[in-house]
Design an enzyme around this catalytic site. Structure first.
Site, PDB file in Angstrom:
ATOM      1  N   GLU A  71     -35.873 188.194   8.038  1.00 58.73           N
ATOM      2  CA  GLU A  71     -35.551 187.425   7.000  1.00 58.73           C
ATOM      3  C   GLU A  71     -35.286 185.956   7.388  1.00 58.73           C
ATOM      4  O   GLU A  71     -35.508 184.924   6.681  1.00 58.73           O
ATOM      5  CB  GLU A  71     -34.270 187.972   6.314  1.00 58.73           C
ATOM      6  N   HIS A  93     -38.350 184.058   7.282  1.00 60.48           N
ATOM      7  CA  HIS A  93     -38.828 183.241   6.256  1.00 60.48           C
ATOM      8  C   HIS A  93     -37.920 181.956   6.020  1.00 60.48           C
ATOM      9  O   HIS A  93     -38.472 180.764   5.588  1.00 60.48           O
ATOM     10  CB  HIS A  93     -38.175 184.192   4.923  1.00 60.48           C
ATOM     11  N   ASP A 141     -42.830 188.250  10.044  1.00 58.49           N
ATOM     12  CA  ASP A 141     -43.106 189.322  10.984  1.00 58.49           C
ATOM     13  C   ASP A 141     -43.115 188.746  12.318  1.00 58.49           C
ATOM     14  O   ASP A 141     -42.657 189.150  13.300  1.00 58.49           O
ATOM     15  CB  ASP A 141     -44.216 190.383  10.821  1.00 58.49           C
TER      16      ASP A 141
HETATM   17 ZN   LIG Z   1     -40.632 189.300   4.023  1.00 62.74          ZN
END
Ligand SMILES: [Zn+2]
Length: 213
Positions: free
Chosen positions: A71, A74, A152
């Site tokens: 998260e 992002h 990721d």
């Molecule tokens: Zn995601």
């Protein structure tokens, strides 16, 4: 959050990324559904981290750290402003197209309508536009999947691949979604890459990618 060990690791992860949190919270998501989730919210560097209790029940500390690192990925890769800008740009382009079409007589005639008026133009535009946005959705879905890979990759740099791999499998099992979607459907519509593809990517990163703590 009462789990001191997990709290300490979360704070350390935030610190490594020059983020400060106003607290780590647990939400009683289990009162509504069995669906697990986590999010962080807030402006600037002041973040409030919220975990669903359902997520805390099924994930280990390693897995939680990996999910949070994803998260943060992002956030760090600026995916939200990028997406807002893109959607805003597309909306403006759509309005510009509407503004132009509404004055074109061929637009009405071509669709078999003889009344030229603002409301008719708006109605016809609404009926016709999905034909064109249909071709945009695979592109938007592809971009979203690229963002997932980037997040990721960030998570691997922060916490290694293993925690995220385990968390992905567990979450998909709990949320009862398929691990093997149809490849063509997935390529056109899925905002997240299929889990086996994500895991293959996670495993392919060289171990040297892990940032020293
Ligand atoms: Zn995601």
């Amino acid at each position: 959050m009462e789990n001191e060990e997990l709290k300490r690791r979360i704070e350390a992860l935030l610190q490594r990324n020059s983020l400060t949190s106003d607290g780590v919270f647990v939400m009683d998501g289990s009162k509504r559904s069995g669906h697990g989730n986590a999010y962080f919210t807030g402006f600037g560097n002041h973040k409030r981290i919220v975990f669903f209790d359902t997520l805390l029940e099924c994930l280990t500390a390693d897995e939680m750290e990996a999910v949070l690192a994803h998260e943060i990925g992002h956030f760090k890769r600026k995916h939200i402003p990028k997406r807002l800008l893109l959607i805003g740009g597309l909306a403006l382009a759509g309005l510009a197209l509407l503004g132009w079409l509404i004055d074109q007589t061929w637009f009405y005639q071509g669709l078999g309508v003889s009344t030229i008026s603002t409301y008719m133009g708006l109605l016809l535009f609404t009926l016709v536009i999905p034909i064109f946005t249909f071709f945009l959705s695979p592109w938007l879905a592809w971009m979203s999947r690229q963002h997932e890979f980037e997040a990721d990759e960030f998570a691997v740099q922060q916490a290694g691949p293993q925690g995220l791999i385990q968390a992905l499998v567990k979450l998909h099992k709990d949320n009862a979604s398929t691990l093997t979607p149809d490849p063509l459907y997935s390529a056109c519509y899925d905002s997240h890459p299929p889990v086996p593809v994500r895991i293959a990517h996670l495993k392919a990163y060289p171990p040297s990618m892990l940032e020293p703590l």
